[in-house]
Design an enzyme around this catalytic site. Sequence first.
Site, mmCIF file in Angstrom:
data_model
loop_
_atom_site.group_PDB
_atom_site.id
_atom_site.type_symbol
_atom_site.label_atom_id
_atom_site.label_comp_id
_atom_site.label_asym_id
_atom_site.label_seq_id
_atom_site.Cartn_x
_atom_site.Cartn_y
_atom_site.Cartn_z
ATOM 1 N N CYS A 44 112.572 -13.579 -8.956
ATOM 2 C CA CYS A 44 111.675 -14.264 -8.034
ATOM 3 C C CYS A 44 112.450 -14.963 -6.915
ATOM 4 O O CYS A 44 113.199 -14.335 -6.192
ATOM 5 C CB CYS A 44 110.776 -15.211 -8.837
ATOM 6 S SG CYS A 44 109.277 -15.731 -8.000
ATOM 7 N N HIS A 45 112.282 -16.282 -6.779
ATOM 8 C CA HIS A 45 112.927 -17.060 -5.723
ATOM 9 C C HIS A 45 114.318 -17.559 -6.111
ATOM 10 O O HIS A 45 114.969 -18.236 -5.328
ATOM 11 C CB HIS A 45 112.056 -18.263 -5.347
ATOM 12 C CG HIS A 45 110.802 -17.900 -4.626
ATOM 13 N ND1 HIS A 45 109.666 -17.488 -5.295
ATOM 14 C CD2 HIS A 45 110.504 -17.873 -3.311
ATOM 15 C CE1 HIS A 45 108.720 -17.236 -4.416
ATOM 16 N NE2 HIS A 45 109.195 -17.443 -3.210
#
Length: 180
Positions: A111-112
């Site tokens: 993800c991030h």
Amino acid sequence: MALDDKTIAFLVGPEGIEQAELVQPWTAVSDAGGTPKLISKEQGTVQAFNHLTPADTFPVDVTLDAASADDYDALVLPGGVANGDQVRTFPEAVSLVKAFADAGKPIAVICHGGWVLIEAGVVDGRTLTSWPSLQTDYRNAGATWVDQEVVVDDGPFTLVSSRKPDDLEAFDREILKAFE
């Protein structure tokens, strides 16, 4: 898959960690016989979230100022927008990620969590995935971004990446292979 005698670092900020992206890989590592360790900026606990809703807290095992890539076999960078954004602002975190890459140790990111990889300058020439909003950041840093459930890039260090919590089953499977 056995991770006996393997210690895996999980690097997070003080809050904003996507809970599933911390807990599920942590459990996979532990169930495979590995020893996961939570690294963060300060002692105490970190606050996880289920998207934007506060979830559980988790105790920090090692602070960034005491962490060394020499003490771990691999690194996991969980996601969460706030988490990824915070971690990349800590010089000690950026240095730690760079040390893992320089030592050729496997790094897994979801993800991030990858913002710190970009900040550490370790994605140029690599192929990976992430939450779609990071694709321009990765491309600007010299990486090839693809929209796939999981990507394993066996460059100078093994880099396993996934997009989101829905990809965790594939992510966990590939990190266990990479960490073996």
